[in-house]
Design an enzyme around this catalytic site. Structure first.
Site, PDB file in Angstrom:
ATOM      1  N   LYS A 182       7.055  29.422 -21.742  1.00 23.63           N
ATOM      2  CA  LYS A 182       6.782  28.901 -20.408  1.00 23.63           C
ATOM      3  C   LYS A 182       6.088  27.553 -20.532  1.00 23.63           C
ATOM      4  CE  LYS A 182       4.263  29.722 -16.065  1.00 23.63           C
ATOM      5  NZ  LYS A 182       3.515  30.708 -15.236  1.00 23.63           N
TER       6      LYS A 182
ATOM      7  N   LYS B  17       2.844  30.421 -23.426  1.00 22.36           N
ATOM      8  CA  LYS B  17       2.775  29.431 -22.337  1.00 22.36           C
ATOM      9  C   LYS B  17       1.920  28.260 -22.792  1.00 22.36           C
ATOM     10  CE  LYS B  17       0.952  29.032 -17.585  1.00 22.36           C
ATOM     11  NZ  LYS B  17       0.394  29.778 -16.433  1.00 22.36           N
TER      12      LYS B  17
ATOM     13  N   ASP C 192      -0.526  36.135 -16.545  1.00 19.40           N
ATOM     14  CA  ASP C 192      -0.664  34.973 -17.437  1.00 19.40           C
ATOM     15  C   ASP C 192      -2.114  34.929 -17.911  1.00 19.40           C
ATOM     16  OD1 ASP C 192       1.892  34.513 -16.461  1.00 19.40           O
ATOM     17  OD2 ASP C 192       1.565  32.374 -16.096  1.00 19.40           O
TER      18      ASP C 192
END
Length: 217
Positions: free
Chosen positions: A182, A153, A91
């Site tokens: 996400k 995300k 991430d």
């Protein structure tokens, strides 16, 4: 929604600055027993967690975290190091200043450079929605959709705001097919988790949802 279904979409997260190995081991155990999608942990614990989990659960870690203003070379080096130590998912935080400056091509190039360093592992791109205007969020939906990354995300959870229903709805409207979402930061209840999944989130980044679902039983 069934508890097992929700948990299968959770990146069980422990990113507090003072996290100890005991904390990491605990969420690894919880992730294993609840069959979460992954555990998301600091880079310094990746090797230990990978050895502890022995491939039974995906290990996710963070790059350029939480501010995103490291150079691309540093983010690439961080990623290579994490992969070498056993990370299965990455991430990364984008450079928010570049977004503000309109340097979308540089953001795209950096995402793809990190993705190349992932050596086939999943890459999620944190755009830090609480720091962006709606126009900037839409631009980042386009940038991430055009990149090689698998996910966009919402948040780190360290910038004063987290995922919102409105942001996930916006992402679902503007990302291209094949780009997953996400939601992370500020998931306060099981009802919130269910709503984010209904709106189109594929993953949920949360440190508390496992405990909340246990309490619901």
């Amino acid at each position: 929604m069934q508890k097992d279904f929700i948990l299968s979409h959770v990146d069980h997260t422990m990113l507090k600055q003072g996290a100890t190995w005991a904390d990491i081991q605990r969420i690894c155990d919880e992730g294993l027993s609840h069959k979460t999608a992954s555990v998301c942990i600091p880079p310094s614990y990746v090797a230990d967690a990978a050895a502890y989990l022995k491939g039974q659960l995906a290990v996710c870690t963070v790059i350029g975290f939480p501010n995103g203003y490291q150079t691309t070379a540093v983010k690439v080096a961080e990623t290579k190091d994490a992969i070498a130590h056993g990370a299965d998912e990455i991430d990364m935080v984008i450079n928010i200043g570049w977004v503000k400056d309109g340097k979308d091509q540089k953001v795209l190039e950096e995402i793809n450079a990190v993705k190349e360093a992932c050596q086939g592992r999943i890459l999620k791109v944190i755009v830090e929605t609480c720091l962006l205007t709606e126009e900037e969020k839409i631009r980042m939906c386009d940038v991430v959709s055009r990149s090689e990354a698998e996910y966009i995300k919402t948040s780190t959870g360290f910038a004063g705001g987290g995922a919102t229903f409105a942001d996930v709805e916006l992402f679902a409207k503007h990302v291209q097919p094949g780009t997953k979402i996400k939601a992370a930061g500020g998931i306060k209840s099981v009802a919130d988790a269910e709503k984010f999944l209904e709106l189109g989130a594929e993953r949920l980044g949360t440190s508390s949802l496992v405990a909340m679902l246990d309490q619901k039983d």
